[in-house]
Each structure stands twice: as C-alpha cells, then as structure tokens.
Design an enzyme around this catalytic site. Structure first.
Site, mmCIF file in Angstrom:
data_model
loop_
_atom_site.group_PDB
_atom_site.id
_atom_site.type_symbol
_atom_site.label_atom_id
_atom_site.label_comp_id
_atom_site.label_asym_id
_atom_site.label_seq_id
_atom_site.Cartn_x
_atom_site.Cartn_y
_atom_site.Cartn_z
ATOM 1 N N HIS A 110 -7.269 5.903 5.275
ATOM 2 C CA HIS A 110 -6.900 4.567 4.812
ATOM 3 C C HIS A 110 -5.519 4.640 4.156
ATOM 4 O O HIS A 110 -5.068 5.714 3.746
ATOM 5 C CB HIS A 110 -7.931 4.050 3.806
ATOM 6 C CG HIS A 110 -9.213 3.650 4.442
ATOM 7 N ND1 HIS A 110 -10.415 3.686 3.773
ATOM 8 C CD2 HIS A 110 -9.501 3.193 5.691
ATOM 9 C CE1 HIS A 110 -11.378 3.270 4.566
ATOM 10 N NE2 HIS A 110 -10.847 2.977 5.738
ATOM 11 N N ASP A 132 -9.383 3.572 15.225
ATOM 12 C CA ASP A 132 -10.659 4.150 14.814
ATOM 13 C C ASP A 132 -11.700 3.992 15.911
ATOM 14 O O ASP A 132 -12.550 4.856 16.112
ATOM 15 C CB ASP A 132 -11.146 3.562 13.487
ATOM 16 C CG ASP A 132 -11.211 2.049 13.462
ATOM 17 O OD1 ASP A 132 -10.577 1.395 14.313
ATOM 18 O OD2 ASP A 132 -11.900 1.505 12.580
ATOM 19 N N LYS A 155 -3.394 8.088 2.817
ATOM 20 C CA LYS A 155 -2.540 8.725 3.823
ATOM 21 C C LYS A 155 -1.734 9.877 3.245
ATOM 22 O O LYS A 155 -1.635 10.941 3.856
ATOM 23 C CB LYS A 155 -1.619 7.698 4.481
ATOM 24 C CG LYS A 155 -2.360 6.770 5.425
ATOM 25 C CD LYS A 155 -1.427 5.900 6.197
ATOM 26 C CE LYS A 155 -2.114 4.828 6.981
ATOM 27 N NZ LYS A 155 -3.328 5.157 7.685
ATOM 28 N N THR A 176 -0.526 5.701 12.434
ATOM 29 C CA THR A 176 0.332 5.936 11.283
ATOM 30 C C THR A 176 0.007 7.261 10.613
ATOM 31 O O THR A 176 0.915 8.034 10.275
ATOM 32 C CB THR A 176 0.206 4.774 10.273
ATOM 33 O OG1 THR A 176 0.419 3.539 10.964
ATOM 34 C CG2 THR A 176 1.212 4.918 9.152
ATOM 35 N N THR A 177 -1.257 7.549 10.438
ATOM 36 C CA THR A 177 -1.662 8.821 9.831
ATOM 37 C C THR A 177 -1.137 9.990 10.660
ATOM 38 O O THR A 177 -0.555 10.938 10.125
ATOM 39 C CB THR A 177 -3.199 8.905 9.713
ATOM 40 O OG1 THR A 177 -3.661 7.824 8.896
ATOM 41 C CG2 THR A 177 -3.637 10.229 9.113
#
Length: 135
Positions: free
Chosen positions: A8, A60, A12, A36-37
């Site tokens: 989340h 996810d 991160k 993004t992660t």
C-alpha cells in the site's frame, strides 16, 4: 521461486527498505510486483522485477490470477491497516487465494522477516514440489 511484492502507498518505502536489506536473497528468485511498488524496488535495488499494473488498476488482481494458476510461491504484501482502501474486497480475495493454494504470505514486515530467513535457509523448498517450474 516466484515472489510477489505488493505494498500500500503508506508501506511502499518500507517495502523498498526491506528489499534493499535482503537484496542478496531476493536476487536468487524471480520478483513480480504491482506497478509502482515494483518500479520503486527496481530503482532502489537494481533487481529485475516483472511489473503488473498498479494495484488500484488491477495489479493485485493480476497477482491473484497468478496465485490461482500456482505461479507464485511467496507473497509479501505490506498492508496499511489504518487507511481504508477502495479495492479492499480484491485484497481479501488475494489473501483467500493464498490460503487455498498454500502460498506463504506476509502482510507486515515482522512476518516478512521470518519468511525471508526461512527462504534463505531453504525452509520453503517444498514449493518446488508443488510448483516445479518456479525457477
């Protein structure tokens, strides 16, 4: 082994720091992450990371599909338990799939530490029997 990374927004940076700390262990495995992660981990560590969509855009769910197809061996999902998420039902499905497929899962750094040390010791080698093509 195929290791999925999800974090989340509020977690991160913690995921990045975790991956920096365990870069040597993670480098021996295939990393898959939500957009993004994954980009943040890749930039900070130089590790190759296969990117899915960002979590809020279905990343996810892409990871969940790979779990359902037995293509993930370990999930590190750093969740923010304080802030409500608009796609939280999808997250519960992801956690349920880990239970169904017997995928080791960490939702916080404490459990991730235990799993990464177990991975380093070879405690998760049983996954190679369940998923012989994992790497």
């Amino acid at each position: 082994m195929n290791i999925a990374l999800i974090a989340h927004d509020a977690k991160k940076e913690l995921m990045v720091q975790f991956c920096i700390a365990y870069c040597g262990v993670l480098a021996q495995h295939n990393l898959i992450a939500t957009g993004t992660t994954g980009k943040m981990v890749r930039e900070a560590t130089g590790l190759p990371v296969d990117l899915c969509l960002p979590g809020s855009h279905g990343g996810d769910q892409q990871v969940a599909a790979r779990i359902a197809c037995n293509e993930i061996d370990l999930l590190l999902f750093f969740r923010d338990p304080i802030s409500a998420k608009p796609h939280e039902p999808n997250e519960m499905n992801l956690l349920r799939l880990c239970d169904v497929r017997n995928i080791p899962l960490a939702t916080n750094i404490a459990t991730a530490e235990v799993l990464i040390h177990g991975l380093e010791r070879g405690d998760l080698e049983w996954r190679n029997i369940v998923n012989p093509h994992a790497g």
